[in-house]
Scaffold this motif. Structure first.
Motif, short mmCIF file in Angstrom:
data_model
loop_
_atom_site.label_atom_id
_atom_site.label_comp_id
_atom_site.label_asym_id
_atom_site.label_seq_id
_atom_site.Cartn_x
_atom_site.Cartn_y
_atom_site.Cartn_z
N GLU A 77 54.86 41.50 4.52
CA GLU A 77 54.88 40.22 5.23
C GLU A 77 55.70 39.19 4.45
OE1 GLU A 77 50.82 39.21 5.75
OE2 GLU A 77 50.43 40.75 7.27
N VAL A 78 55.57 39.20 3.13
CA VAL A 78 56.36 38.29 2.31
C VAL A 78 57.84 38.60 2.47
CG1 VAL A 78 56.91 37.59 -0.06
CG2 VAL A 78 54.52 37.87 0.64
N CYS A 79 58.19 39.88 2.45
CA CYS A 79 59.60 40.28 2.62
C CYS A 79 60.14 39.79 3.96
CB CYS A 79 59.73 41.79 2.53
SG CYS A 79 59.73 42.45 0.85
N SER A 80 59.37 39.97 5.00
CA SER A 80 59.83 39.55 6.32
C SER A 80 60.05 38.04 6.38
CB SER A 80 58.81 39.97 7.39
OG SER A 80 58.69 41.38 7.44
N LYS A 81 59.14 37.30 5.78
CA LYS A 81 59.26 35.84 5.79
C LYS A 81 60.49 35.39 5.01
CE LYS A 81 56.71 31.64 4.53
NZ LYS A 81 55.44 31.10 3.96
N VAL A 82 60.70 35.95 3.82
CA VAL A 82 61.85 35.58 3.01
C VAL A 82 63.15 36.03 3.68
CG1 VAL A 82 62.98 35.88 0.78
CG2 VAL A 82 60.50 35.62 0.89
N SER A 83 63.12 37.21 4.30
CA SER A 83 64.31 37.72 4.98
C SER A 83 64.75 36.79 6.10
CB SER A 83 64.04 39.12 5.52
OG SER A 83 65.16 39.63 6.20
N ARG A 84 63.79 36.28 6.87
CA ARG A 84 64.14 35.36 7.96
C ARG A 84 64.80 34.09 7.43
NH1 ARG A 84 59.14 37.30 10.02
NH2 ARG A 84 58.03 35.51 9.12
N LYS A 85 64.33 33.62 6.28
CA LYS A 85 64.94 32.43 5.68
C LYS A 85 66.37 32.73 5.23
CE LYS A 85 62.56 30.11 2.73
NZ LYS A 85 61.70 29.80 1.55
N CYS A 86 66.57 33.91 4.64
CA CYS A 86 67.91 34.26 4.17
C CYS A 86 68.88 34.47 5.33
CB CYS A 86 67.85 35.52 3.31
SG CYS A 86 67.07 35.28 1.69
N GLU A 87 68.39 35.03 6.42
CA GLU A 87 69.25 35.29 7.57
C GLU A 87 69.92 34.02 8.07
OE1 GLU A 87 67.38 37.36 10.77
OE2 GLU A 87 66.43 38.80 9.43
N LYS A 88 69.21 32.92 7.99
CA LYS A 88 69.77 31.66 8.47
C LYS A 88 70.92 31.16 7.60
CE LYS A 88 65.28 30.27 10.38
NZ LYS A 88 64.18 29.27 10.33
N LEU A 89 71.04 31.70 6.39
CA LEU A 89 72.07 31.25 5.46
C LEU A 89 73.27 32.19 5.41
CD1 LEU A 89 69.73 30.23 2.49
CD2 LEU A 89 70.65 28.76 4.30
N TYR A 90 73.16 33.37 6.03
CA TYR A 90 74.27 34.32 5.96
C TYR A 90 75.51 33.77 6.67
CZ TYR A 90 70.90 37.91 4.55
OH TYR A 90 69.94 38.64 3.90
N PRO A 91 76.68 33.92 6.08
CA PRO A 91 77.91 33.54 6.79
C PRO A 91 78.24 34.56 7.87
CG PRO A 91 78.46 34.58 4.71
CD PRO A 91 76.95 34.46 4.74
N PRO A 92 79.10 34.21 8.81
CA PRO A 92 79.49 35.20 9.83
C PRO A 92 80.16 36.41 9.18
CG PRO A 92 80.19 32.98 10.45
CD PRO A 92 79.73 32.90 9.02
N ARG A 93 79.84 37.58 9.68
CA ARG A 93 80.45 38.79 9.14
C ARG A 93 81.88 38.91 9.65
NH1 ARG A 93 78.53 43.74 7.38
NH2 ARG A 93 76.39 43.16 7.92
N PRO A 94 82.85 39.13 8.76
CA PRO A 94 84.23 39.30 9.23
C PRO A 94 84.38 40.59 10.02
CG PRO A 94 84.06 39.74 6.88
CD PRO A 94 82.73 39.20 7.30
N PRO A 95 85.31 40.62 10.95
CA PRO A 95 85.48 41.85 11.76
C PRO A 95 85.95 43.00 10.89
CG PRO A 95 87.29 40.31 12.14
CD PRO A 95 86.28 39.57 11.32
#
Length: 227
Positions: A77-95
């Protein structure tokens, strides 16, 4: 020992692959037979086991595994919570890079070139431009990977996953100890089934320690053995 990952936010990025444990194709009959017999026994967790019970060792391991399972779920559950926070900070993936098709006029020129030894300058220039574009795309991919790793590290996802893997390994080791302990009663066999459920063995298909152990217990009990 399993190597598990809970990261799902960055598909295609480096991850940790969990060791696959169970070959269902080779153990299907054992599982079916076990389920039919174990259905007559109580599946409720055993809070306390009298010392004289033939499967007292399995009951103690079952209690330890129940606690390890709870701790692993909390870490997940901790991993899922932290992962959701990190997802919001990821830059767009280049093609992803895809080699462009050579233009028709250059392709025809290239066919004609096979008769000669020298590469025409237009083709040489096009190939150079393609190499430069591929190198530029590679640099973008490397920059994305570095930023992705930085966000996960500074955001605490790497540490959370490490903690989850520790808990997962603890659960795994307890499960293997349960499978290595012979069951002498149907209640003991239910402990093994519960361990298989907690380890999610039905999702894997490489090895079959769990159900081979249960099958051996069934054959032994059916023949009248207790040890």
């Amino acid at each position: 020992m399993p190597n598990t990952t809970v990261r799902a936010a960055a598909e295609g990025m480096p991850d940790v692959n969990r060791r696959r444990l169970l070959n269902l194709a080779g153990a299907g009959l054992a599982l079916a037979a076990t389920s039919a017999i174990a259905g007559k026994a109580s599946a409720a967790p055993i809070d306390a086991a009298p010392a004289e019970h033939p499967d007292a060792a399995l009951f103690r391991l079952d209690q330890e595994m129940e606690e390890a399972y709870s701790q692993m779920n909390r870490a997940s559950e901790v991993c899922s919570k932290v992962s959701r926070k990190c997802e919001k900070l990821y830059p767009p993936r280049p093609p992803a890079w895809e080699d462009p098709d050579m233009p028709d006029h250059l392709h025809e020129m290239n066919l004609d070139r096979r008769i000669r030894d020298e590469m025409p300058e237009p083709i040489r220039a096009w190939l150079k431009e393609r190499r430069e574009q591929r190198a530029a795309n590679g640099a973008l991919q490397e920059a994305f990977s570095a930023k992705w790793a930085e966000i996960n590290r500074e955001g605490g996802l790497d540490a959370a996953e490490d903690a989850f893997n520790v808990r997962s390994n603890e659960l795994w080791e307890l499960g293997l100890r349960i499978f290595a302990t012979p069951a002498n009663t149907l209640e003991g066999m239910v402990v093994k089934l519960r361990a298989a459920d907690r380890m999610d063995l039905q999702s894997f298909a490489d090895e079959n320690e769990g159900f081979l152990s249960i099958a051996a217990d069934i054959r032994r009990l059916a023949s009248g053995g207790t040890a």
